[in-house]
Scaffold this active site. Structure first.
Site, PDB file in Angstrom:
ATOM      1  N   ASP A   1       0.828  -1.196   0.000  1.00 26.36           N
ATOM      2  CA  ASP A   1       0.000   0.000   0.000  1.00 26.36           C
ATOM      3  C   ASP A   1       0.871   1.258   0.000  1.00 26.36           C
ATOM      4  O   ASP A   1       0.626   2.205  -0.745  1.00 26.36           O
ATOM      5  CB  ASP A   1      -0.894  -0.054   1.248  1.00 26.36           C
ATOM      6  CG  ASP A   1      -1.992   0.960   1.161  1.00 26.36           C
ATOM      7  OD1 ASP A   1      -2.744   0.922   0.170  1.00 26.36           O
ATOM      8  OD2 ASP A   1      -2.078   1.812   2.068  1.00 26.36           O
TER       9      ASP A   1
ATOM     10  N   LYS B   1       1.530   4.485  -2.754  1.00 23.92           N
ATOM     11  CA  LYS B   1       1.516   5.916  -2.426  1.00 23.92           C
ATOM     12  C   LYS B   1       2.802   6.604  -2.884  1.00 23.92           C
ATOM     13  O   LYS B   1       2.759   7.683  -3.477  1.00 23.92           O
ATOM     14  CB  LYS B   1       1.350   6.113  -0.914  1.00 23.92           C
ATOM     15  CG  LYS B   1       0.003   5.657  -0.401  1.00 23.92           C
ATOM     16  CD  LYS B   1      -0.102   5.867   1.099  1.00 23.92           C
ATOM     17  CE  LYS B   1      -1.430   5.301   1.604  1.00 23.92           C
ATOM     18  NZ  LYS B   1      -1.527   5.343   3.050  1.00 23.92           N
TER      19      LYS B   1
END
Ligand code: ADP
Ligand code: ASP
Ligand code: MG
Length: 824
Positions: free
Chosen positions: A680, A684
């Site tokens: 994750d 980003k």
């Protein structure tokens, strides 16, 4: 003398008629002399056309329609003229009239033909019946009224269907009739007669014209058109919900509005009043105390540079082109003369600046004849191949801005085309009247309502701007967003003139659409009770088909399938705001393509909440870049879940316990490995790197392995947590080492010029700002050419439904500003 005209919708039902008589009584009480013009009851003219057409086709349906006509009028007599001689008389007169109509229709049925002449006679029964009954109803209420058949006073030529008036003769006859008695004259609208007494009509909507002719014949003080809306509005209220009343407008503006399709006034109405300077009022029968609109001689200064927006729904555009037109005098004259000879009405003309093409718009039913006529007129040039045969485009509409003040305001055309462009509306042709009273654009018919709304918003800025939101995913973030929108609705309306409507909503099971906006207090119940099975493709189709201006799609899912449809959505000129990171971190080619489509369509693709939830991370980076700064390094603690775990991690606690705690508290994904694998975060940082101008893909992000292979491969979450307990020594060693160095451990993502993109565990000394982070806070540090000595730091809560939803909310408003031309 005031001439009052009440249209079909004002006399649609006996209850409405009673309201009309109430209005008339007020005039009587004020001792204001007046005369009344009535149309046929609403829908009656259409139904008479239908009857005659059915009869002419030999279809017995006409009898059924006739019976309805008969019954409807008898019922009106029943309610409005309930007793006495006048009732008997009304029934008698009406029955005779109705029987004549029946015989006439039977004749049509037998000869199977309804000529324009017969049609006009058939249509006359609508106004004659309504006026006869209305005059009786007025008498019942003590208004001494007299029925006048307009065929006695309005004289025309024999152009059946829309006859031309003999003004001189008509005015003379009008004056004579009004001198004959003091009774209130109740005049049939719409109908007239030619020499020899043949019945003619003044064209659909012609009762307005009747009123104006009476006004001019009687040199009235005022002509009042009473209808079902609050006056002439800035746009057709059936298509533009936020249209509002124009309090005062000039004859010229009213004429232009009606010519361009504002049905509220029949176009020829203005001229007779204008010639004598008689004011025309447009008033609402259902809101009689409202001032309505006043149409006068004066040029009116409006608050807005544009007075109104109108449209003509069905047009065809014909184009004549070829080198033979270039610089040749008389080409236009030849073209328009040929059309005039066939009585073809041209709605709009536009000429290419090279003079080698002329386009003109006509009604679709005239298109074929127009082509034939023009091809004929240019036969020789076509033969010599210097001009091409006329080319026809169908299914178009014309939208027009109207106003006398446009002439003095630069930039109106710019605003017009920007509003259209930003909503993905393709302009086929443009024309500006030489008087600069209108600017019109030919567009696809399917875009008409959207164009009117976009233009209305773009040009009447003080009016409320509507953003139409379509939302997929109404879990925690989605439902919080709806709550926030609802809580702010009042403020946005008052301070920003902004209304956010949720038009479409879906969860994984159901979807629902409400073109005027769902009730934000009941969406859950509505979705459950009325929702249709959710099919993403259908959702997108429906969103596209609604074709609303200022449409914004919100994806608050984490779904790959939804993200894979962004290209189609943007391509339909719908902006996107999304916390779903999948698209912005998808292969670079796709990311770039989405941006290009958004640019091409003039819409926005926004994903600020992909990094740092509601924190302004991407927008800050964008501002740095736009202002010419150069990014040297970006470092960040970008995961709320991992922050929670590592901020609490000391040698006194077990790592596996922290993971379990974070999971129970909802800080991690259901499977904490989704966080601990650093996937994750890598999405980003990949997005951040791209926004900083780097051409990177997810596989370029170098990830440190936090978990053992055994933990990574464990079959279930429970198994994984067990393995993690077994791996405790691995984490204890890490933290002990850090503590010995007087450091803490943080998961830091990094983009560094020349060093690529990395995510991993780092020891940071206690005085380092990253070490001081608490809770689930995020922190992003930009080191740039300008922010070199002291980097730019953004810090705050980087996860949670409230802040994420707030970020999306802010983005919706930014997109709204952009779409109305305020943003960049
Ligand atoms: P009536 O039966 O009273 O003659 P019409 O139906 O002919 O009424 O005209 C009124 C209708 O015109 C309104 O109900 C409205 O839907 C439509 N209309 C179209 N454009 C406009 C506009 N710019 N302002 C007001 N009404 C408009
Ligand atoms: N009744 C006629 C029509 O429907 C005239 C009018 O309403 O003005 O066209
Ligand atoms: Mg009308």
């Amino acid at each position: 003398m005031h001439v009052l005209k009440f249209g079909g919708s004002s006399v649609g039902t006996p209850e409405r008629i009673i309201a009309v008589i109430d209005i008339l009584e007020r005039y009587q009480k004020r001792k204001q002399s007046f005369t009344v013009v009535f149309s046929a009851f609403s829908g009656v003219t259409d139904s008479l056309i239908h009857m005659a057409q059915a009869a002419a086709k030999g279809d017995a349906l006409y009898l059924e329609l006739w019976s309805k006509f008969h019954e409807r009028h008898l019922q009106a007599i029943d309610q409005l003229v309930p007793s006495g001689v006048s009732r008997e008389r009304s029934i008698q007169v009406f029955t005779n009239m109705s029987e004549t109509l029946k015989n006439l229709l039977q004749g049509t049925f037998l000869v199977m033909e309804a000529s324009p002449r017969t049609m006009d006679y058939v249509l006359s029964f609508g106004e004659r019946a309504s006026c006869m009954i209305l005059a009786e109803a007025m008498n019942v209420r003590g208004l001494i009224a007299e029925y006048i058949d307009a065929r006695e006073i309005i004289k025309t030529d024999k152009h059946f269907g829309s006859a031309r008036v003999d003004f001189e003769l008509s005015y003379k006859l009008i004056k004579a009739v009004y001198k004959s008695s003091k009774k209130i004259k109740v005049v049939t609208g719409f109908i007239s007669s030619a020499k020899g007494g043949l019945t003619t009509t003044l064209g659909r909507g012609g009762s307005d014209y009747t009123a104006s002719l009476l006004g001019a014949g009687l040199s009235a003080q005022a002509i009042e058109i009473w209808t079902d809306v609050d006056g002439v509005l800035t746009a057709d209220p059936r298509l533009v919900k936020n249209a509002f009343t124009i309090p005062k407008l000039s004859y010229i503006e009213a004429m232009e509005m009606s010519h361009f399709g504002a049905k509220v006034i029949y176009p020829p109405t203005i001229k007779p009043a204008m010639d004598l300077g008689i004011p025309i009022y447009i008033k609402n029968t259902f809101n009689p105390n409202f001032a309505g609109s006043l149409i006068t001689m004066e040029k009116v200064k409006h608050i807005h540079p544009v007075t109104g927006i109108s449209s003509i729904s069905k047009v065809s555009l014909l184009t004549l082109q070829g080198s033979g037109l270039f610089g040749v005098p008389g080409v236009a004259a030849r073209l328009f003369e040929s059309l005039a000879n066939k009585s073809i009405n041209i709605m709009l003309i536009t000429q290419g600046s090279s003079e080698s093409s002329i386009s003109f718009a006509v009604r679709p039913e005239d298109a074929a004849t127009a082509k034939e006529t023009v091809d004929q007129a240019f036969q020789q040039d076509i033969h010599a191949k210097t001009v091409e045969p006329v080319h026809i485009e169908h299914d178009l509409s014309v939208v027009a801005l109207i106003g006398e003040n446009m002439r003095f305001t630069p930039g109106i055309a710019g605003r017009m085309f920007r509003s259209l462009g930003k909503n993905g509306i393709n302009v086929v042709a443009i024309a500006q009247g030489s008087s600069e009273l209108n600017i019109s654009a030919v567009i696809n018919r399917a875009d008409e309502a959207k164009a009117l709304n976009a233009l209305h918003e773009g040009l009447f800025l003080s009016d409320v701007k509507v953003l139409n939101v379509f939302m997929v995913g109404c879990g925690l973030i989605g439902s919080t967003l709806i709550k926030q929108i609802q809580a702010q609705a009042d403020y946005l309306y008052k301070s920003k003139h902004l209304e956010i409507r949720i038009i479409g909503l879906a969860n994984s099971r159901k979807m629902i659409f409400q073109p005027n906006g769902l009730n934000p207090n009941q969406w859950k119940e509505q979705l459950e009770a009325e929702g249709k099975p959710m099919k993403l493709a259908k959702f997108i189709d429906q969103m596209k088909n609604l074709n609303l201006s200022n449409s914004i799609f919100i994806d608050s899912t984490a779904s790959e399938e939804v993200a894979s449809k962004y290209d189609k959505i943007l391509d339909a000129s719908i902006s996107i705001s999304t916390p779903n990171k999948i698209a912005a971190s998808s292969p670079y080619k796709n990311y770039k393509k989405l941006k290009e489509i958004a640019d091409l369509r003039g819409v926005q693709f926004q994903y600020e909440t992909n990094v740092g939830a509601g924190l302004p991370v991407l927008s800050t980076l964008k501002n740095l870049m736009i202002s010419g700064d150069r990014i040297l390094k970006i470092e960040g603690v970008l995961s709320g879940s991992l922050s929670f775990i590592f901020n609490k991690f000391t040698s006194k606690v077990k790592f596996s316990d922290l993971v379990k705690e974070a999971r129970t508290k909802g800080y991690t994904e259901p499977d904490p490995r989704d966080d601990l694998s650093l996937k994750d975060i890598s999405r980003k940082i990949c997005i951040l790197a791209r926004e900083a101008g780097m051409h990177v893909n997810l596989e370029h992000v170098v990830l440190e392995k936090i978990l053992s292979d055994k933990a990574t491969n464990a079959k279930s979450v429970e198994d994984f947590l067990k393995v993690l307990e077994g791996d405790e020594a691995r984490y204890t060693a890490l933290i002990k080492k850090a503590e010995e160095n007087k450091c803490k451990i943080r998961v830091i993502a990094k983009v560094e010029h020349g060093k690529g993109v990395t995510v991993g565990l780092e020891e940071v000394s206690i005085d380092n700002p990253f070490a001081q982070l608490g809770g689930s806070d995020n922190m992003i540090v930009f080191t740039t050419e300008r922010y070199h000595e002291r980097p730019l730091v953004i810090r705050g809560p980087g996860a949670g439904a409230e802040v994420t939803a707030a970020g999306v909310f802010a983005e919706i408003i930014t997109i709204g500003d952009y779409l109305s031309g305020y943003g960049y």
